[in-house]
Design an enzyme around this catalytic site. Structure first.
Site, PDB file in Angstrom:
ATOM      1  N   GLU D  60      15.601   9.295  10.743  1.00 45.70           N
ATOM      2  CA  GLU D  60      15.168   9.286   9.343  1.00 45.70           C
ATOM      3  C   GLU D  60      16.042  10.177   8.463  1.00 45.70           C
ATOM      4  O   GLU D  60      16.321   9.850   7.316  1.00 45.70           O
ATOM      5  CB  GLU D  60      13.697   9.696   9.230  1.00 45.70           C
ATOM      6  N   HIS D 129      -0.495   9.539  12.125  1.00 45.86           N
ATOM      7  CA  HIS D 129      -0.037   8.268  11.552  1.00 45.86           C
ATOM      8  C   HIS D 129      -1.042   7.703  10.553  1.00 45.86           C
ATOM      9  O   HIS D 129      -1.119   6.489  10.389  1.00 45.86           O
ATOM     10  CB  HIS D 129       0.145   7.215  12.657  1.00 45.86           C
TER      11      HIS D 129
HETATM   12  C1  LIG Z   1      10.259  10.210  13.665  1.00 47.13           C
HETATM   13  C2  LIG Z   1       9.722   8.890  14.032  1.00 47.13           C
HETATM   14  N1  LIG Z   1      10.364   7.779  13.623  1.00 47.13           N
HETATM   15  C3  LIG Z   1       9.914   6.548  13.939  1.00 47.13           C
HETATM   16  C4  LIG Z   1       8.776   6.396  14.684  1.00 47.13           C
HETATM   17  C5  LIG Z   1       8.228   5.006  15.008  1.00 47.13           C
HETATM   18  N2  LIG Z   1       8.414   4.696  16.407  1.00 47.13           N
HETATM   19  C6  LIG Z   1       7.441   4.868  17.298  1.00 47.13           C
HETATM   20  S1  LIG Z   1       7.932   4.487  18.851  1.00 47.13           S
HETATM   21  C7  LIG Z   1       9.476   4.107  18.331  1.00 47.13           C
HETATM   22  C8  LIG Z   1      10.507   3.668  19.322  1.00 47.13           C
HETATM   23  C9  LIG Z   1      10.910   4.777  20.198  1.00 47.13           C
HETATM   24  O1  LIG Z   1      11.809   4.319  21.134  1.00 47.13           O
HETATM   25  P1  LIG Z   1      12.135   5.152  22.413  1.00 47.13           P
HETATM   26  O2  LIG Z   1      12.480   6.543  22.038  1.00 47.13           O
HETATM   27  O3  LIG Z   1      13.157   4.410  23.188  1.00 47.13           O
HETATM   28  O4  LIG Z   1      10.775   5.243  23.240  1.00 47.13           O
HETATM   29  P2  LIG Z   1       9.901   4.071  23.846  1.00 47.13           P
HETATM   30  O5  LIG Z   1       8.963   3.614  22.789  1.00 47.13           O
HETATM   31  O6  LIG Z   1      10.818   3.005  24.331  1.00 47.13           O
HETATM   32  O7  LIG Z   1       9.159   4.694  24.972  1.00 47.13           O
HETATM   33  C10 LIG Z   1       9.597   4.266  16.964  1.00 47.13           C
HETATM   34  C11 LIG Z   1      10.811   3.985  16.198  1.00 47.13           C
HETATM   35  C12 LIG Z   1       8.113   7.572  15.078  1.00 47.13           C
HETATM   36  N3  LIG Z   1       6.972   7.530  15.769  1.00 47.13           N
HETATM   37  N4  LIG Z   1       8.609   8.784  14.759  1.00 47.13           N
END
Ligand SMILES: Cc1ncc(C[n+]2csc(CCOP(=O)(O)OP(=O)(O)O)c2C)c(N)n1
Ligand SMILES: Cc1ncc(C[n+]2csc(CCOP(=O)(O)OP(=O)(O)O)c2C)c(N)n1
Ligand SMILES: [Mg+2]
Ligand SMILES: [Mg+2]
Lengths: 327, 335, 327, 335
Positions: D60, D129
């Site tokens: 972000e 959230h």
């Molecule tokens: C700072 C922030 N940005 C965006 C999100 C929205 N979000 C939740 S899970 C996710 C994907 C995360 O991917 P990864 O780190 O590979 O973990 P996974 O979900 O695959 O376990 C996103 C973008 C968030 N929770 N926090």
């Protein structure tokens, strides 16, 4: 000994119990999927189907007095660490029997008695916090370790960079476990990240790093053990990349249609439960009949948990006013 | 009682807490070897050593987050944020993590961390280094927010914050660091307790930070019998002391350093109005900075925050007319 | 052509003019030091003494239509890019003849006519912004480049990591110039950073990277040119680490007593002005007499600028209400 | 006029702006190929291609900062922040960089960027959230802040924000995405302009976001002749429309989704009080959520934000007693 500690001890001392816990996680996640589809759970949820080996390996190699800071994708690690299916499902269903009394929800599971901090719903948010747990251990002269679990996508956020650098420069007893399940939400990691082997990013902090086969419990345990030993003996932090795969979509609604054809199937050939099962059968610790019974029992157990949680009371309105401040 | 600089009061508070509790630690940018960019950690590295007093990389997200984890696991970390603006790269850890940890653990854990940050205008640091930014924190259940105003509050409330089991943000008006004041180390002043700095009968002034001294001078200059309250804790604020005073005086003005819009002063005015409407002799109002970034140039920055002359004018005006005075920039036709 | 553009053209086309500009920066910064000591300037200031070569190299290799996002340590780069000493000093003194009319101050110099965005006082804050300038160029099909200049300490902040990753994955025409002057405030870089060659961090983003001798104008220009050529031709971003040294303290009040004995002196042997002078003399472009005259003239010029700025009016109170919103 | 979902109104606004201005671009996490986590960019990648519609890494700070730079250099970037809480890792770029750029360039440059973020409670997303967090932005001169409340405001104000030369933050109540409403694409509604949703004579209700519909139902249930105003733009807010209405009705209540402390509602109450004291028939007051994190469990989250029943109760109460009604949690002895 509390139920949680007993459950924890089991996966630490008994490989068959570890296998059984993987079945539990699998069954649990499948049930959650169904409950959501049936509208019996609200909000969102992030399943860890396919990633059970990593969760078990972490629980097996860490002590309950170590601290784990995980994410919204936390059902599996919570169960592995020792939380009961009831306390996890109860939380997901917002009931008083949930591990946080129902005010947290699927993304915020916690039980400090087995080292699980409230999981964070902010990508990367837990990484510096785990370093901080390690900092407390360093200050207090305790030989515990602080562990962060986070996804592949999280290696692109600033908190990852800052948390690792801090842990390195302060030589903290911390372990950073990147659960590289190939996707961050709907984006394949290669679309957002120019580097394939994410653990290489530890070079920026002169931190030891390596990848482990995250579908293989033994290999993952070995990698974690090396890092734990280093951390406990004052050798500082490690970045481990566990190569896994997310068998389900990112969250509740996601059908994961963006996956290249055949990718899921290829990974499913190395389903961690299958691999573990094969290994235990080969070593004579399990046979087909036992497996069948274990699976059937587990299905029944989890169905029972579902029934219990559905019947459990919702928290009172008064309870949401509690625990805002300590005093 | 001893006279000391505001910054020395902070040093004393940190040192006394570190002496009495071995789990208290301090970290931030250049707080150890250099003893703090504003010399608020003088002598601490020497006395308490490099395990408890640490310099950090320039990584506010990293080290503020580390404080959250350390606090949960048995340390009492104090982090120094050099200028409050720098929390803009790390607000997440304070507001979204630390403040909610207790709630999310169903009361099973506490986060006894303190975030200290210098704030405020008046020293020519320009628009990215001169704000107070209370608004970043005020709508965060689970978080306490303190604004220091003199050496006494610096000493007493810094100690109280470190002892507090919950996360506390302390704002330190930078312009006060060198200012001397009396400190009674035994004085009891709790978080959440406002300070009546001067009694008065005709109007209640609620203020905080560097504006408290400005208000004192304005009262003297105006000749109005004003009761001056240093709010001290912005969240949770001392409703009882403020409302009791307004009940007595029937009038309320809040004097704030921040821009008019979005300041904590509106909270005081709104609460007092809703609670005491029938007992008010005049409309509660605010005296604040205008809705502009903090300008650099000396003659502009001097006018930016409420001056004692302007506060005095408004005090006299509300007493004589009963009406809400205009702001100085409205009077001068600006904006 | 505006005074700024003429001044810019000079350093781009004439090495002796470049040398003269370095003298100007040196003299300017020394004067600032004196004005502060005398209480004639308020606030704070961050001098770039010793780092003049980098500023000149940047100005020489970039076009005025390229965008530079620099920091609070920005007097030198502003002068090099073409801002007049009067507009820079006027700003530092908070006068109407300053480049921002006196509302910005020492940490916020700007002049878009030569590509200088308002310098940022937030460590790392400008890094993603420079990537964003490059993004606009990519969108609009312009062959300009976006350049971020930041310190060694800034490589530990999240914005560095995120900005570089984004630029890499989007193949942006961006250049990231880390001015490694060995210190971040009062902390030697090795105290906060486990890695010596900071440019190696670009490996995390599969981005081209290298160090340049930041005391040597020609070497620095060569390194920048390579990156500029790559960026303009669609080859994507580069991380350059310029090895320099901060001859003065971090800011106004700092006497830099934390420096190891002899360190400053060692670096002063490679004073960029001395090195440039020697090179130009060797090549017959300068001689001792010319140098002496240039130095004497420069002292007089800057003294004149100081007098002008002291006499310049302060902004009216009304002016601080302007330019908050566009409408 | 066409009926469409709130999220489709956003898609339409983005598409129409992208059609009429080739410098408009959109980026954020999963906005391109996946067409947005909340399907607010459906069809945009297909129509406008991968240069203008981009997926970002989870960064972000990186991509919000990139929007600042791109906006200055001739693009009109719209960034999507999936949940407003995520700006906690990037607030710096919005508040400390974007909002001050124009000022710091002495008026020479503009930052025509838009930050869109989903917000609010009601869907079981838990305490990290589910917030609205207007307070992070309200004391930031140079920044505009919009809260959408229906398909019409979504369409019209999203377009207005993209056309605006200054940085604008748009909050999109997540719970409305699937809700249908009429959209008149030609309707004129400017940033800074409040919407009178229903005329009334006895009390002015100022509300925003998902609370607007709750207020509509509460008015119907209470039978009170209330004038319902959707503030729409929180900064800079429409003083004239609000104050004119309060002058007419003599009473004011602000209905907010955020916790009581630190919300924008206090600004409205404080301003109206200071300006119209003598003309008020009752104390202006606020109906808000309590000062607690957003709870997860369904029955709790449902009670967390003001309900139509409670708003109706308070409307009736203030009309009959003239006194500020108690909050529901005070009535129930909670807290
Ligand atoms: C700072 C922030 N940005 C965006 C999100 C929205 N979000 C939740 S899970 C996710 C994907 C995360 O991917 P990864 O780190 O590979 O973990 P996974 O979900 O695959 O376990 C996103 C973008 C968030 N929770 N926090
Ligand atoms: C986010 C943030 N944290 C801290 C600071 C305070 N600060 C100003 S300059 C500086 C040192 C920066 O060091 P470096 O990046 O090496 O740049 P240099 O000053 O040496 O040019 C610090 C910590 C800041 N301005 N912004
Ligand atoms: Mg992933
Ligand atoms: Mg440096």
């Amino acid at each position: 000994m509390s139920a949680q500690l007993e459950r924890r001890k089991a996966v630490q001392t008994d490989e068959v119990a570890g296998y059984e816990r993987m079945l539990e996680i699998r069954e649990f996640e499948n049930q959650i999927n169904g409950l959501f589809a049936a509208g019996l759970i609200r909000g969102t949820t992030h399943l860890c189907l396919g990633q059970e080996a990593l969760d078990i390996a972490i629980a097996a190699e860490l002590r309950p007095s170590d601290t784990v800071m995980a994410t919204y994708r936390g059902h599996g690690v919570a169960l592995a660490l020792g939380l009961t299916p009831e306390s996890v499902l109860g939380e997901i269903m917002g009931k008083t029997n949930g591990c946080c009394g129902g005010v947290g929800g699927s993304m915020h599971l916690a039980d400090m008695s087995v080292g699980l901090l409230p999981t964070s719903a902010i990508v990367g948010g837990g990484i510096p916090i785990a370093a901080g747990a390690a900092l407390a251990y360093q200050l207090l002269g305790q030989d515990n370790v602080g562990v962060a679990i986070f996804g592949d996508g999280a290696t692109n956020i600033g908190a990852f960079h800052e948390g690792l650098n801090l842990a390195a420069i302060w030589n903290l007893p911390a372990i950073f476990i990147c659960d590289n399940n190939v996707y961050g939400e709907y984006s394949r990691i290669d679309k957002t990240t120019p580097l394939e082997d994410l653990h290489m990013r530890a070079e920026s902090y002169k931190m030891p790093h390596y990848a482990v086969d995250g579908m293989d419990v033994a290999a993952t345990r070995k990698g974690i053990k090396e890092a734990v030993d280093r951390a406990r003996s004052g050798g500082g932090p490690t970045l481990i990349e566990a190569k896994t795969y997310r068998f389900a979509g990112h969250s509740r609604a996601d059908k994961a249609l963006y996956r290249p054809e055949g990718e899921l199937e290829k990974w499913q050939e190395r389903d961690p439960i299958k691999l573990t099962e094969e290994g235990l059968v080969k070593r004579g610790l399990l046979d087909a009949a036992k497996i069948e019974k274990m699976r059937a029992d587990m299905t029944k157990t989890i169905e029972g948990v579902v029934a219990t949680c559905q019947a459990a009371p919702s928290p009172t309105v008064a309870s949401m006013f509690e625990n805002v401040f300590t005093s | 009682m001893a006279a000391m600089q505001f910054r020395q009061a902070i040093v004393n508070a940190l040192a006394d807490e570190m002496r009495s509790d071995p789990t208290v630690m301090l970290f931030g940018e250049d707080v150890a070897e250099a003893e703090g960019p504003f010399k608020t950690s003088e002598g601490l590295l020497t006395e308490f050593g490099p395990v408890r007093v640490r310099d950090t990389p320039i990584s506010e997200m990293g080290f503020t987050g580390a404080a959250v984890g350390a606090a949960i696991l048995g340390a009492k970390p104090v982090v120094e944020i050099m200028f409050i603006e720098f929390l803009g790269v790390a607000l997440d850890q304070v507001v979204t993590e630390a403040a909610k940890m207790r709630y999310l653990s169903n009361g099973k854990l506490s986060v006894p961390m303190v975030v200290r940050a210098s704030c405020g205008s008046g020293l020519g640091f320009g628009s990215q280094h001169s704000q107070t930014l209370e608004n970043w924190f005020t709508a965060t259940p689970g978080l306490k927010l303190i604004m220091l105003s003199d050496a006494q509050s610096a000493y007493t409330l810094t100690r109280a914050a470190i002892q507090d089991p919950d996360p506390v943000v302390i704002l330190e008006p930078r312009i006060l660091y060198a200012k001397r004041g009396e400190v009674d180390k035994d004085l009891k002043l709790k978080i959440g307790q406002a300070r009546i700095m001067q009694p008065g009968s005709d109007i209640t002034i609620v203020s905080s930070g560097q504006m408290v001294d400005v208000c004192k001078e304005a009262i003297a200059e105006s000749g109005v019998s004003a009761e001056l309250i240093d709010l001290a804790t912005i969240v949770p604020w001392d409703r009882k002391t403020v409302l009791d005073s307004v009940k007595k005086t029937g009038r309320l003005v809040v004097v704030e350093e921040a821009p008019l819009s979005g300041g904590w002063g509106s909270e005081i005015v709104a609460t007092a109005t809703s609670a005491l409407f029938g007992e008010l002799k005049a409309a509660p109002f605010r005296i604040t900075a205008p809705d502009i970034p903090v300008p650099y140039s000396g003659p502009l920055e001097t006018r930016y925050i409420p001056t004692k002359e302007d506060v005095a004018r408004q005090l006299k005006e509300v007493m004589t007319t009963g009406k809400t005075p205009k702001t100085w920039w409205e009077m001068e036709g600006l904006k």
